[in-house]
Design a protein around this motif. Sequence first.
Motif, short mmCIF file in Angstrom:
data_model
loop_
_atom_site.label_atom_id
_atom_site.label_comp_id
_atom_site.label_asym_id
_atom_site.label_seq_id
_atom_site.Cartn_x
_atom_site.Cartn_y
_atom_site.Cartn_z
N LYS A 1 63.68 27.66 11.74
CA LYS A 1 63.56 28.97 12.37
C LYS A 1 64.12 30.05 11.47
O LYS A 1 65.11 29.83 10.76
CB LYS A 1 64.29 28.97 13.71
CG LYS A 1 63.88 30.11 14.61
CD LYS A 1 64.43 29.92 15.99
CE LYS A 1 63.91 30.98 16.95
NZ LYS A 1 62.49 30.85 17.23
N TYR B 1 65.63 33.81 11.64
CA TYR B 1 66.11 34.90 12.50
C TYR B 1 66.22 36.21 11.72
O TYR B 1 66.84 37.16 12.21
CB TYR B 1 67.48 34.55 13.07
CG TYR B 1 67.44 33.46 14.11
CD1 TYR B 1 66.77 33.65 15.31
CD2 TYR B 1 68.06 32.24 13.89
CE1 TYR B 1 66.73 32.65 16.27
CE2 TYR B 1 68.04 31.24 14.85
CZ TYR B 1 67.38 31.45 16.04
OH TYR B 1 67.34 30.46 16.98
N ASN C 1 63.49 37.89 9.93
CA ASN C 1 62.21 38.40 9.46
C ASN C 1 62.11 39.91 9.69
O ASN C 1 61.19 40.44 10.28
CB ASN C 1 61.05 37.68 10.15
CG ASN C 1 61.14 37.73 11.66
OD1 ASN C 1 62.22 37.97 12.23
ND2 ASN C 1 60.03 37.49 12.33
N TRP D 1 70.29 33.20 25.53
CA TRP D 1 68.86 33.51 25.58
C TRP D 1 68.39 33.80 27.01
O TRP D 1 68.99 33.34 27.98
CB TRP D 1 68.03 32.36 24.99
CG TRP D 1 68.31 31.00 25.60
CD1 TRP D 1 69.16 30.06 25.13
CD2 TRP D 1 67.74 30.46 26.80
NE1 TRP D 1 69.16 28.95 25.95
CE2 TRP D 1 68.29 29.17 26.97
CE3 TRP D 1 66.81 30.93 27.72
CZ2 TRP D 1 67.95 28.35 28.06
CZ3 TRP D 1 66.47 30.12 28.80
CH2 TRP D 1 67.04 28.85 28.95
N GLU E 1 66.50 37.51 18.28
CA GLU E 1 65.04 37.57 18.43
C GLU E 1 64.67 38.32 19.70
O GLU E 1 65.45 38.39 20.65
CB GLU E 1 64.41 36.18 18.43
CG GLU E 1 64.83 35.27 19.55
CD GLU E 1 64.11 33.92 19.49
OE1 GLU E 1 62.91 33.90 19.15
OE2 GLU E 1 64.75 32.89 19.76
N GLY E 2 63.46 38.87 19.69
CA GLY E 2 62.95 39.55 20.87
C GLY E 2 63.57 40.92 21.07
O GLY E 2 64.17 41.51 20.17
N GLU F 1 66.78 45.34 19.96
CA GLU F 1 65.79 44.43 19.40
C GLU F 1 66.42 43.63 18.28
O GLU F 1 67.56 43.87 17.88
CB GLU F 1 64.59 45.21 18.88
CG GLU F 1 64.95 46.17 17.76
CD GLU F 1 63.77 46.97 17.27
OE1 GLU F 1 62.62 46.53 17.47
OE2 GLU F 1 63.99 48.04 16.67
N GLN F 2 65.64 42.67 17.76
CA GLN F 2 66.13 41.81 16.69
C GLN F 2 66.74 42.64 15.57
O GLN F 2 66.17 43.61 15.10
CB GLN F 2 64.99 40.97 16.15
CG GLN F 2 65.42 39.98 15.07
CD GLN F 2 64.24 39.32 14.38
OE1 GLN F 2 63.24 39.96 14.08
NE2 GLN F 2 64.35 38.03 14.13
N LYS G 1 67.13 36.83 22.61
CA LYS G 1 68.23 35.95 22.23
C LYS G 1 69.21 36.69 21.33
O LYS G 1 68.79 37.47 20.46
CB LYS G 1 67.67 34.73 21.50
CG LYS G 1 68.68 33.65 21.12
CD LYS G 1 67.95 32.46 20.50
CE LYS G 1 68.87 31.34 20.12
NZ LYS G 1 68.13 30.18 19.55
#
Length: 276
Positions: free
Chosen positions: A2, A4, A6, A196, A219-220, A234-235, A258
Amino acid sequence: MKNYANITVGGLPAQTEPLSSKAVFTSAYAVIPRSVLTDIVTSALPHWTGTTAWILARPLSGFAETFAQYLFELQPGGGSDAPEPDPRIEAAIFVLAGEMQIETDATRHDLVSGGFAFLPAGQGWKIRNISAETCRFLWIRKRYQSAEGIDPPPAIFTHEDEIEDSLMPGEPPLWGSTRFIDTTDLRYDMHVNAVWFEPGACIPFLETHVMEHGLYMLEGKGVYRLNGDWVEVEQGDFLWLRAFCPQACYGGGPGRFKYLLYKDVNRHPVFGPGPV
């Protein structure tokens, strides 16, 4: 594996970009959005090479006093043989992207995205990016608070995939956490959890408590209630909360929301300055 991270941080916005953002510092909380993590606000630190560091939180009188939190980028070959200058300080590290290696007592521990390490106070350690890609990670530092009759905590090296989630009440499960440190083990005076929420799920009441918080959005996106304000996050955004700041949130969708959560736990409040 994964990723985290990006997102893009660093650099500078163009002269034509607006100056406004959701960055705010209040008496109860601070919002540090990812958009303000530019080259201008980086910190150069002794004994580190091939790194870019943003200090997101630091002990601050009258605000949050128990911890500091950093966002680090390690270039290939970057790292430190003497990362921690204070033997009283314990550390928690969470890998956002890439790979790293931490060495303790001649034992090497490989960590990838989603990996977690707890390093007790007084533990010598080294850190290095031995891969060909940039590694990004979070570093939380706290002065260890000893307790009579309680042994010091041991080191932890794990990965989020190795830990069974703790689910909050509700069917189907709408929110929960990955608890990197055993919440029942009083040897530890901090907890670090990945919390999360499924889309639309929420913390169903306005929390008010003695613990200080650092929350990094993994994320999200979601909406946080902080004191009397609603803040969209946000992320890559970071929230810094002092003790007793009222707080609640819900996941904004369309995917999972999360964040990584720090809090100080398991000890009496400290009265006045001096050693503990």
